[in-house]
Design a protein around this motif. Structure first.
Motif, short mmCIF file in Angstrom:
data_model
loop_
_atom_site.label_atom_id
_atom_site.label_comp_id
_atom_site.label_asym_id
_atom_site.label_seq_id
_atom_site.Cartn_x
_atom_site.Cartn_y
_atom_site.Cartn_z
N TRP A 104 129.62 50.30 27.54
CA TRP A 104 128.42 50.87 26.92
C TRP A 104 127.30 49.85 26.75
CZ3 TRP A 104 124.96 50.95 22.97
CH2 TRP A 104 124.35 52.17 22.66
N PRO A 105 127.55 48.64 26.21
CA PRO A 105 126.46 47.67 26.07
C PRO A 105 125.87 47.23 27.41
CG PRO A 105 128.31 47.09 24.65
CD PRO A 105 128.80 48.16 25.58
N THR A 106 126.71 47.08 28.43
CA THR A 106 126.21 46.66 29.74
C THR A 106 125.27 47.72 30.32
OG1 THR A 106 128.27 45.45 30.13
CG2 THR A 106 126.89 45.93 32.05
N TYR A 107 125.62 48.97 30.20
CA TYR A 107 124.78 50.05 30.73
C TYR A 107 123.49 50.17 29.93
CZ TYR A 107 124.14 54.39 33.38
OH TYR A 107 123.68 55.35 34.24
N GLU A 108 123.55 49.91 28.63
CA GLU A 108 122.37 50.05 27.79
C GLU A 108 121.34 48.96 28.08
OE1 GLU A 108 121.30 50.44 23.02
OE2 GLU A 108 122.82 49.02 23.75
N ALA A 109 121.76 47.83 28.62
CA ALA A 109 120.84 46.72 28.87
C ALA A 109 119.70 47.13 29.78
CB ALA A 109 121.61 45.54 29.46
N ASP A 110 119.94 48.03 30.71
CA ASP A 110 118.88 48.54 31.59
C ASP A 110 118.97 50.06 31.62
OD1 ASP A 110 116.75 48.59 33.28
OD2 ASP A 110 117.78 47.72 35.01
N LEU A 111 118.91 50.67 30.44
CA LEU A 111 119.22 52.08 30.29
C LEU A 111 118.25 52.99 31.04
CD1 LEU A 111 121.04 54.20 28.98
CD2 LEU A 111 119.56 54.15 26.97
N ASP A 112 116.97 52.75 30.90
CA ASP A 112 115.99 53.64 31.51
C ASP A 112 116.15 53.72 33.03
OD1 ASP A 112 114.91 54.28 29.08
OD2 ASP A 112 113.36 52.74 29.16
N ARG A 113 116.30 52.57 33.65
CA ARG A 113 116.47 52.58 35.11
C ARG A 113 117.80 53.20 35.51
NH1 ARG A 113 116.21 47.06 38.58
NH2 ARG A 113 118.28 46.84 37.65
N ASN A 114 118.85 52.91 34.76
CA ASN A 114 120.16 53.48 35.08
C ASN A 114 120.15 55.00 34.96
OD1 ASN A 114 121.35 50.99 35.59
ND2 ASN A 114 121.96 50.70 33.44
N LEU A 115 119.54 55.53 33.89
CA LEU A 115 119.51 56.98 33.71
C LEU A 115 118.61 57.65 34.74
CD1 LEU A 115 119.42 57.38 29.82
CD2 LEU A 115 121.37 57.56 31.36
N THR A 116 117.51 57.02 35.09
CA THR A 116 116.62 57.58 36.12
C THR A 116 117.35 57.69 37.45
OG1 THR A 116 114.67 56.68 35.00
CG2 THR A 116 114.43 57.32 37.31
N ASP A 117 118.09 56.64 37.81
CA ASP A 117 118.85 56.66 39.06
C ASP A 117 119.96 57.70 39.01
OD1 ASP A 117 119.76 55.42 41.68
OD2 ASP A 117 121.53 55.04 40.43
N LEU A 118 120.66 57.78 37.87
CA LEU A 118 121.73 58.77 37.74
C LEU A 118 121.17 60.18 37.81
CD1 LEU A 118 124.67 59.51 37.10
CD2 LEU A 118 124.15 59.23 34.67
N HIS A 119 120.05 60.43 37.13
CA HIS A 119 119.43 61.76 37.15
C HIS A 119 119.04 62.16 38.57
CE1 HIS A 119 115.82 64.40 36.88
NE2 HIS A 119 116.58 65.03 36.01
N GLU A 120 118.51 61.21 39.32
CA GLU A 120 118.10 61.51 40.70
C GLU A 120 119.31 61.84 41.56
OE1 GLU A 120 115.83 59.33 44.48
OE2 GLU A 120 116.08 58.28 42.55
N ARG A 121 120.39 61.09 41.41
CA ARG A 121 121.58 61.35 42.22
C ARG A 121 122.22 62.69 41.87
NH1 ARG A 121 125.40 57.71 40.77
NH2 ARG A 121 124.11 56.45 39.37
N VAL A 122 122.21 63.05 40.60
CA VAL A 122 122.79 64.34 40.19
C VAL A 122 122.01 65.50 40.79
CG1 VAL A 122 123.17 65.87 38.21
CG2 VAL A 122 123.86 63.47 38.08
N HIS A 123 120.69 65.41 40.79
CA HIS A 123 119.87 66.53 41.21
C HIS A 123 119.73 66.64 42.73
CE1 HIS A 123 118.19 68.28 37.43
NE2 HIS A 123 118.69 67.15 36.95
N ARG A 124 119.92 65.57 43.46
CA ARG A 124 119.87 65.69 44.93
C ARG A 124 121.26 65.76 45.55
NH1 ARG A 124 120.21 60.48 47.49
NH2 ARG A 124 120.06 58.78 45.96
N GLY A 125 122.29 65.85 44.72
CA GLY A 125 123.64 66.05 45.22
C GLY A 125 124.33 64.79 45.67
#
Length: 370
Positions: A104-125
């Protein structure tokens, strides 16, 4: 005036009343100025993202309430970046990591970019579910309970998806279902059990659970049950990805045709969906059309407690549940209907409390007739 108050500014304090004023004094206290409009009705969230997610889920809930029998489509867009962020902060910060090794702390260090990338991958399959890491915890009987520890991003997407699905299924689930539901827990289930015993004509309790439920759930039938209400194929594919991701143990990934991976974030909700169609709907119909007298039901996950004032009716409920349950009418396999024989049993309320059964029954009838 450079720093003078403008028209929209609020006064700081109210004017002090006149000294020694009587209650009928004509000199009123000047009220504190306030904003015009419905200020008191405002109930905003701490962040705009949280407010948007809550409003979106409320629309999903209203649609589910209005369309009890229909399928809900176009649900994936509700899994937004804000929804993923809320799901991330809802996770335990010290939880064990999955096969990806991310914490959790490692992912939070760059949270905005990680979530943006994850959101893009989820929505384009392009999102791919990773296998869950197998771990074991001891049980009270000395055995080991297998748990599946999902990867961090899988936990985030599963929690966000569960939030959307909960808004739908909370309108469908029956009242005697208590396990793994929002604002419900084991204490609520125990309270319902106590109220049923003390306020209704209940003499016998049948306590049972499904043997190895999380390991024996039919994945095919689970997906078919979800499709009764979910018409968005992208949500269905997400669930199928998690069901087919498999489990990593001793360096070997195993994919089974059964089971939902106990311990994952989405597993409790999927288990409730499965049991809703397999057990709850049948039990509710059996109680209304077959049972006589008082029959009270309570289910917490795969543990169920039918309660009645007749021992025969409890046993008929068990016999009929294994032969003509909702699962049987659907033509499913019978493995998920097997009750755990070592734990199931009919208990007399009076004998368990050390009371005389005849006297207990007569007192119960007298209280019910008051």
């Amino acid at each position: 005036m450079m720093h003078g108050r403008e028209k929209s500014d609020s006064a700081i304090v109210a004017v002090k009343p006149t000294n020694k004023a009587v209650p009928t004094a004509a000199e009123p206290v000047e009220p504190r100025a306030g904003a015009k409009g419905n200020a008191r009705r405002q109930s905003t969230h701490r962040t705009q993202g949280r407010e948007r997610v809550a409003q979106a889920l409320e629309r999903v809930r209203q649609a589910a309430r209005q369309r009890k029998k229909g399928k809900l489509t176009a649900l994936l867009h509700h899994i937004s970046i804000d929804c993923l962020r809320m799901a991330f902060f809802a996770l335990k910060r010290d939880a064990a990591s999955g096969v990806d090794g991310l914490t959790w702390p490692t992912y939070e260090a760059d949270l905005d970019r990680n979530l943006t990338d994850l959101h893009e991958r989820v929505h384009r399959g392009a999102y791919r579910a990773l296998p869950s890491r197998r771990t074991y915890i001891p049980k009270a009987d000395g055995k080991q309970r297998p748990l599946a520890v999902a990867a961090l991003e899988d936990k985030i997407v599963q929690r966000a998806t569960a939030a959307v699905l909960n808004a739908i299924y909370e309108e469908d689930f029956l009242g005697f279902s208590y396990g793994f539901r929002p604002k419900r827990g084991q204490h609520n289930a125990l309270d319902a059990l106590v109220v049923g015993i003390t306020s209704r004509r209940v003499n016998f309790i049948f306590d049972a659970d499904v043997a190895s439920f999380f390991d024996s759930v039919s994945k095919d039938w689970l997906v078919r049950f979800v499709e009764h209400r979910i018409g968005d194929r992208r949500i269905i594919r997400l669930i199928q990805k998690w069901l087919k991701a498999g489990v990593l143990e001793n360096g070997v990934v195993t994919v089974s045709e059964k089971g939902t991976g106990q311990g994952s974030v989405i597993s409790p909700l999927l288990a409730n969906v499965y049991l809703h169609y397999v057990f709850d709907l049948w039990a509710e119909r059996w109680r209304r059309h077959e049972a006589t007298g008082d029959m009270i039901l309570m289910r917490y996950a795969d543990d169920s407690v039918p309660r009645t004032h007749r021992r025969k009716k409890v046993r008929n409920c068990v016999r009929d549940g294994g032969r003509s349950s909702g699962a049987g009418r659907q033509g499913q396999a019978s493995n998920h209907r097997k009750l755990r024989r070592s734990k199931a049993g009919v208990v007399s309320v009076a004998e368990k409390a050390g009371l005389d059964p005849v006297r207990y029954g007569s007192e119960r009838r007298a209280r019910a007739n008051r």
